[in-house]
Design a protein around this motif. Structure first.
Motif, PDB file in Angstrom:
ATOM      1  N   ALA A   1       0.836  -1.191   0.000  1.00 16.04           N
ATOM      2  CA  ALA A   1       0.000   0.000   0.000  1.00 16.04           C
ATOM      3  C   ALA A   1       0.875   1.247   0.000  1.00 16.04           C
ATOM      4  CB  ALA A   1      -0.924  -0.001   1.218  1.00 16.04           C
ATOM      5  N   VAL A   2       0.376   2.312  -0.631  1.00 10.67           N
ATOM      6  CA  VAL A   2       1.143   3.555  -0.712  1.00 10.67           C
ATOM      7  C   VAL A   2       1.189   4.218   0.663  1.00 10.67           C
ATOM      8  CG1 VAL A   2       1.254   5.853  -1.713  1.00 10.67           C
ATOM      9  CG2 VAL A   2       0.603   3.914  -3.133  1.00 10.67           C
TER      10      VAL A   2
ATOM     11  N   TYR B   1      -2.484   6.610   5.687  1.00 10.27           N
ATOM     12  CA  TYR B   1      -2.558   5.517   6.644  1.00 10.27           C
ATOM     13  C   TYR B   1      -2.578   4.194   5.868  1.00 10.27           C
ATOM     14  CZ  TYR B   1      -3.625   8.781  10.447  1.00 10.27           C
ATOM     15  OH  TYR B   1      -3.564   9.773  11.384  1.00 10.27           O
ATOM     16  N   PRO B   2      -2.314   3.079   6.540  1.00 12.46           N
ATOM     17  CA  PRO B   2      -2.289   1.785   5.828  1.00 12.46           C
ATOM     18  C   PRO B   2      -3.576   1.457   5.087  1.00 12.46           C
ATOM     19  CG  PRO B   2      -1.232   1.552   7.961  1.00 12.46           C
ATOM     20  CD  PRO B   2      -1.844   2.925   7.936  1.00 12.46           C
ATOM     21  N   ASP B   3      -4.725   2.000   5.578  1.00 15.98           N
ATOM     22  CA  ASP B   3      -5.990   1.698   4.899  1.00 15.98           C
ATOM     23  C   ASP B   3      -6.265   2.627   3.724  1.00 15.98           C
ATOM     24  OD1 ASP B   3      -6.611   4.080   6.122  1.00 15.98           O
ATOM     25  OD2 ASP B   3      -8.266   3.294   7.338  1.00 15.98           O
ATOM     26  N   GLY B   4      -5.329   3.532   3.417  1.00 17.83           N
ATOM     27  CA  GLY B   4      -5.477   4.403   2.271  1.00 17.83           C
ATOM     28  C   GLY B   4      -6.004   5.786   2.588  1.00 17.83           C
TER      29      GLY B   4
ATOM     30  N   SER C   1      -6.649  12.524  11.658  1.00 17.27           N
ATOM     31  CA  SER C   1      -6.684  11.325  12.495  1.00 17.27           C
ATOM     32  C   SER C   1      -7.004  10.120  11.627  1.00 17.27           C
ATOM     33  CB  SER C   1      -7.749  11.472  13.576  1.00 17.27           C
ATOM     34  OG  SER C   1      -9.049  11.360  13.008  1.00 17.27           O
ATOM     35  N   PRO C   2      -6.812   8.894  12.149  1.00 11.15           N
ATOM     36  CA  PRO C   2      -7.167   7.702  11.359  1.00 11.15           C
ATOM     37  C   PRO C   2      -8.634   7.671  10.947  1.00 11.15           C
ATOM     38  CG  PRO C   2      -5.745   7.091  13.182  1.00 11.15           C
ATOM     39  CD  PRO C   2      -6.133   8.520  13.398  1.00 11.15           C
ATOM     40  N   GLN C   3      -9.465   8.425  11.678  1.00 12.32           N
ATOM     41  CA  GLN C   3     -10.890   8.482  11.343  1.00 12.32           C
ATOM     42  C   GLN C   3     -11.209   9.578  10.322  1.00 12.32           C
ATOM     43  OE1 GLN C   3      -9.773   8.507  14.670  1.00 12.32           O
ATOM     44  NE2 GLN C   3      -9.909   6.247  14.619  1.00 12.32           N
ATOM     45  N   GLY C   4     -10.197  10.312   9.865  1.00 12.00           N
ATOM     46  CA  GLY C   4     -10.402  11.340   8.872  1.00 12.00           C
ATOM     47  C   GLY C   4     -10.703  12.709   9.429  1.00 12.00           C
ATOM     48  N   VAL C   5     -10.550  12.902  10.757  1.00 12.79           N
ATOM     49  CA  VAL C   5     -10.816  14.189  11.390  1.00 12.79           C
ATOM     50  C   VAL C   5      -9.565  15.062  11.294  1.00 12.79           C
ATOM     51  CG1 VAL C   5     -11.401  15.354  13.554  1.00 12.79           C
ATOM     52  CG2 VAL C   5     -12.486  13.175  12.963  1.00 12.79           C
ATOM     53  N   LEU C   6      -9.726  16.302  10.857  1.00 10.71           N
ATOM     54  CA  LEU C   6      -8.608  17.249  10.806  1.00 10.71           C
ATOM     55  C   LEU C   6      -8.145  17.551  12.229  1.00 10.71           C
ATOM     56  CD1 LEU C   6      -6.846  19.146   9.052  1.00 10.71           C
ATOM     57  CD2 LEU C   6      -8.604  20.899   9.390  1.00 10.71           C
TER      58      LEU C   6
END
Length: 450
Positions: A316-317, A336-339, A360-365
């Protein structure tokens, strides 16, 4: 190879260009003092035997021994008493003059049994084997030098002051080590007695033949052939594990073009690239220990020019950026590893970081900062908790706090605030002036390390 210049041995420096003050220390018996000072006002003394410089005289004045006139006169009175008794003195001269002048005394003192065990002169040397003051010297060379095996050479065996371990063995083309050149090959040793370098040389002191360098445990680190000071043929570099790191080929001192492969300490591929005109060109790859690609970069004229991509071990990139002459430009992304996007960084034309947003890993700025073209922080730098509520907001003008700095608890309630003007707090600041979060304390240039 000149003692006063840098010598490269398979890319490793042996001697330094800057020469510190030499000190030659010798037990001497002073027998007489000239009745009149010399043309420069110094006192000239005659000795029994010869000095390390080959003559029978030494010169001294108050300045050379770092004394005022009165203490210097008292020193001469004491010296006259020892001359009558023919008491051996421990004499330190600054160096052997290059002309036929008399060596200048730097120190003179009565002998002690430990310091005057023999009449041999000693030249004290730095770890890099150039002359320095005795008190700072880890190595020593006994003088005068004996004749070497080759015609017109003198044998050199430098040993450690502490353990009398051999540190360098070779020969120079002058009786004065400090002004001579190592010729005909030499060997240096680690303090533990193991060989550090073996250098073959021609009669002019240029590296010629097979040269080798070793790790302190005796494992081979470098080996290659040289021709009259230029690398020639194959050169190998090894890891401390004994595994091959890289092989390179030379012709007439120039590295040959073509594909290059390097290996890690376990013998696995580490990098691969192509040389053209002695510089990296085309795609450069780095690898994980399992052989998978960890990064790929577009190279031009030896520098990164184009897209550089880093990967996670599963392929993964991890990050992607564009570079021009090794400097980042435009938008750089980290994942992140999940893209999901971990950070967005915007760079100017000269590689300066202009802005960063981190998620954050949840996409929160969770972080936002900005800089101008002079790399000065500008505007409001903000951070958020992972629940999306504000954590800090700090106003900057030209890299200094200017305006309000506020911080909040995770539940959204105000924790503290303070107003700044040109970096200085103004008036009361609530509970306490807010300290920046760790993320705000760093001017991140993470992509420069990729």
């Amino acid at each position: 190879m000149k003692i006063k210049t840098i010598c490269a041995v398979l890319g490793a420096s042996l001697l330094y260009s800057a020469m510190a003050q030499a000190e030659i220390v010798q037990r001497l018996v002073v027998t007489a003092m000239a009745s009149e000072p010399d043309s420069e006002g110094g006192d000239v003394f005659t000795i029994a035997g010869t000095t390390a410089c080959g003559g029978k005289q030494i010169r001294m004045d108050a300045r050379s021994v770092n004394l005022d006139e009165a203490p210097y006169e008292a020193l001469k009175v004491q010296l006259a008493e020892r001359m009558r008794a023919r008491t051996p003195m421990l004499v330190t001269v600054k160096k052997c003059p290059e002309d036929a002048s008399v060596p200048i005394v730097r120190q003179i003192a009565a002998c002690t049994p430990a310091a005057c065990a023999d009449g041999r002169a000693r030249l004290y040397l730095h770890e890099g084997f150039y002359p320095i003051e005795q008190e700072n010297a880890p190595n020593v060379l006994l003088l005068p030098l004996p004749k070497g095996k080759l015609p017109g050479t003198w044998k050199v065996e430098i040993v450690s002051v502490a353990g009398h371990k051999l540190r360098l063995s070779g020969q120079v083309n002058k009786a004065d080590y400090a002004s001579g050149e190592l010729v005909g090959g030499y060997v240096t040793y680690y303090p533990n007695g193991k060989i550090e370098k073996q250098v073959a040389q021609d009669g002019q002191g240029r590296q010629h033949g097979i040269g080798s360098k070793y790790y302190p445990d005796g494992t081979l680190e470098l080996r290659g052939n040289w021709r009259h000071g230029m690398p020639e043929g194959e050169h190998q570099r090894y890891h401390a594990t004994g595994k091959l790191s890289e092989t390179s080929s030379y012709r007439n001192g120039q590295r040959l073009d073509g594909p290059v492969q390097t290996f890690d300490e376990n013998g696995k591929p580490s990098t691969s690239y192509t040389l053209r005109g002695g510089k990296m060109e085309g795609e450069m790859l780095t690898y994980f220990p399992d052989g998978k690609v960890s990064s790929r970069s577009e190279m031009q004229n030896g520098k990164s020019n184009g897209v550089t991509t880093n990967y996670y071990p599963d392929g993964a990139v991890h990050a992607r950026m564009t570079q021009v002459n090794d400097l980042p430009t435009g938008e750089a992304l980290e994942f992140y590893p999940d893209g999901k996007v971990q950070s967005r960084q915007q760079y100017g034309d000269k590689g300066g970081l202009l802005s960063i947003q981190r998620y954050s890993p949840q996409g929160v700025l969770v972080l936002e900062r900005r800089w101008d073209a002079q790399w000065r922080e500008q505007g409001t730098s903000r951070s958020w908790y992972e629940n999306g509520k504000p954590e800090q907001a700090i106003e900057y003008v030209n890299d200094r706090r200017d305006g309000w700095s506020r911080s909040w608890h995770e539940d959204g309630s105000l924790k503290g605030e303070c107003r700044y003007l040109a970096g200085k707090a103004q008036g009361a600041c609530g509970e306490a002036p807010p300290a920046p979060a760790p993320e705000l304390q760093r001017k991140e240039q993470a992509w420069r390390a990729l």
